[in-house]
Design an enzyme around this catalytic site. Structure first.
Site, PDB file in Angstrom:
ATOM      1  N   HIS A   1       2.743  -3.606   6.610  1.00 36.73           N
ATOM      2  CA  HIS A   1       1.804  -2.728   6.461  1.00 36.73           C
ATOM      3  C   HIS A   1       2.011  -1.684   7.763  1.00 36.73           C
ATOM      4  CE1 HIS A   1      -0.407  -4.443   3.105  1.00 36.73           C
ATOM      5  NE2 HIS A   1       0.121  -5.585   3.446  1.00 36.73           N
TER       6      HIS A   1
ATOM      7  N   HIS B   1       0.813  -1.291   0.033  1.00 37.58           N
ATOM      8  CA  HIS B   1      -0.049   0.061   0.062  1.00 37.58           C
ATOM      9  C   HIS B   1       0.988   1.467   0.082  1.00 37.58           C
ATOM     10  CE1 HIS B   1      -3.305  -2.511   1.798  1.00 37.58           C
ATOM     11  NE2 HIS B   1      -3.732  -2.372   0.476  1.00 37.58           N
TER      12      HIS B   1
ATOM     13  N   GLU C   1       1.279  -4.857  11.041  1.00 44.51           N
ATOM     14  CA  GLU C   1       0.878  -3.611  10.906  1.00 44.51           C
ATOM     15  C   GLU C   1       1.605  -2.553  12.023  1.00 44.51           C
ATOM     16  OE1 GLU C   1      -1.715  -2.258   8.941  1.00 44.51           O
ATOM     17  OE2 GLU C   1      -2.862  -3.947   8.215  1.00 44.51           O
TER      18      GLU C   1
ATOM     19  N   ARG D   1      -3.329   4.776  -1.932  1.00 46.65           N
ATOM     20  CA  ARG D   1      -3.396   3.386  -1.437  1.00 46.65           C
ATOM     21  C   ARG D   1      -2.903   2.223  -2.654  1.00 46.65           C
ATOM     22  NH1 ARG D   1      -5.380  -0.342   2.750  1.00 46.65           N
ATOM     23  NH2 ARG D   1      -6.612  -1.980   1.750  1.00 46.65           N
TER      24      ARG D   1
ATOM     25  N   GLU E   1       1.748   3.786   3.215  1.00 43.11           N
ATOM     26  CA  GLU E   1       2.144   3.206   4.319  1.00 43.11           C
ATOM     27  C   GLU E   1       3.782   3.348   4.318  1.00 43.11           C
ATOM     28  OE1 GLU E   1       0.274  -0.419   4.370  1.00 43.11           O
ATOM     29  OE2 GLU E   1      -1.830   0.431   4.173  1.00 43.11           O
TER      30      GLU E   1
HETATM   31 ZN    ZN Z   1      -1.456  -1.785   3.928  1.00 44.50          ZN
END
Ligand code: ZN
Length: 418
Positions: A305, A178, A379, A236, A181
């Site tokens: 991410h 993405h 994440e 994104r 990020e």
């Molecule tokens: Zn992501």
């Protein structure tokens, strides 16, 4: 050359600042509690300028989780008044997105010699870095082009590990699926830097690199990453065109061939979780999936991410638990423990469908179903204070703590051959 690059960088920032594209935009955190609240959020998403940060689409909003979204300056006061009227509680996470965006870059930092791993880098700088670190570490690093993006940029993979003349078990690590990020590509670069720096001096890293290969893709979604620097900081998706639609891009993490588009994904090209015209429609996804399919011995798949501080594992596309759920859960628990030992950063962990929401077409589920039984999504920081605008001053602590989790998993994989 350095001076030219620097001037280019300043020009981009000042254009954004002058235009003030996000001036007055706010990021709100809502806690919808009933159907009326959900309806209001749906209504706002259609009529106002709204960018969902967490979860990533209005389609995924439910009553049991908080919602972070960016709201355009022109709509903010009207929406806040509406929220007050229906009694939907909210916090203002970011008062002025434009101001924070300008503060993301650490202006006080003195120019260090060489590549600065504590700064966010544009794609051309990362591409030069990929070439340089390969040339400087011929015994540890090899560079492969595994495909190209929609806009024909190269997608690179760095194989990091001691050359032995035979194939070793491998750990696949990717960043930048993405675009917005930015801490993710910063981590992949940090990881490679730490690997080559510590080889021969740190016994744990030396063992890992002697016995394993790390297959690192520093930026998968290169077009989106470039676009997030040049045009839209909060982009994104990929940048592929969608025939018949004015909207651009597909969510690469809904485009893998894992129960593709069956749940938690959108058929609408204008949605941030658009699954694409078919599985692997995106060149970037096809490149990565094609490489993983043909490579002999990938034992773990790790994908980075941000944001929300979570260590997730399959499944995303169903609430069902994987056959090795207990093992994955223990690994995630221990990885998170290692991570938090450094700065106390707290992570949640568990199967993604249960911890966040069900969604299909994700890379971790796809890798798992291919037979890579250790598959994790990280994440990274933070939990919403800065969101995607994590300041450069947090690159070092974020990467340092994440290294502990990745090294824990790598060591586990090494000790549990299959
Ligand atoms: Zn992501």
């Amino acid at each position: 050359m350095e001076a030219l690059l620097f001037l280019g960088f300043v020009a981009i920032i000042s254009v954004e600042a002058a235009v003030g594209k996000y001036a007055g935009d706010k990021v709100l955190r809502l806690r919808p509690e009933n159907e009326q609240h959900l309806q209001f959020i749906r209504h706002v998403s259609h009529s106002a300028e709204v960018d969902f940060w967490q979860p990533h689409s209005v389609e995924l909003v439910t009553t049991n989780r908080s919602v972070d979204f960016r709201i355009g300056a022109g709509w903010a006061s009207e929406v806040q008044a509406g929220l007050n009227k229906i009694g939907l509680k909210y916090d203002i996470l970011i008062e002025n997105v434009q101001n924070l965006m300008e503060k993301q870059f650490d202006r006080n930092k003195t120019d260090s010699t060489g590549y600065d791993y504590e700064k966010y880098h544009r794609w051309d700088e990362i591409e030069s870095w990929i070439a340089k670190i390969t040339i400087e570490n011929p015994k540890l690093v090899s560079r492969f082009k595994i495909g190209h993006s929609y806009e024909r940029r190269s997608i690179y993979l760095l194989r990091v590990g001691k050359r032995t003349g035979f194939m070793k078990p491998a750990i696949f690590l990717d960043c930048g699926i993405h675009a917005r990020e930015w801490i993710s590509p910063a981590f992949c670069q940090w990881f490679v830097k730490e690997a080559v720096r510590n080889y021969g001096s740190d016994p744990a890293m030396t063992t890992l690199l002697n016995k394993l290969d790390f297959l690192v893709v520093p930026v998968i979604n290169v077009d989106g990453y470039v676009y997030s620097w040049a045009r839209d900081r909060f982009w994104r998706k990929t940048r592929s065109r969608n025939p018949g639609s004015r909207c651009v891009g597909t969510d690469p993490n809904r485009n893998f061939d894992a129960k593709w588009c069956s749940i938690g994904a959108s058929r609408d090209p204008c949605d941030d979780i658009y699954c694409g015209s078919h599985a692997e429609s995106e060149k970037e996804v096809k490149a990565v999936a094609g490489f993983i399919r043909q490579y002999c011995c990938i034992k773990a798949y790790l994908t980075i991410h941000s944001y929300s501080q979570m260590c997730l594992f399959p499944y995303s596309y169903t609430y069902s638990l994987t056959p090795n759920y207990k093992e994955l859960n223990t690994m995630a628990s221990d990885a998170v423990k290692a991570l938090s030992s450094l700065h106390g950063t707290q992570y949640e962990y568990g199967p993604a469908a249960i911890i966040i929401y069900p969604s299909a077409g994700g890379s971790d589920d796809w890798a798992y179903d291919l037979g890579i039984k250790y598959s994790f999504t990280f994440e990274l920081r933070d939990t919403g204070t800065y969101g995607f605008l994590l300041p450069e001053s947090q690159i070092r602590p974020t990467c340092e703590e994440t290294m502990l989790a990745i090294n824990y998993i790598a060591t586990y994989v090494l000790n549990h051959p299959y």
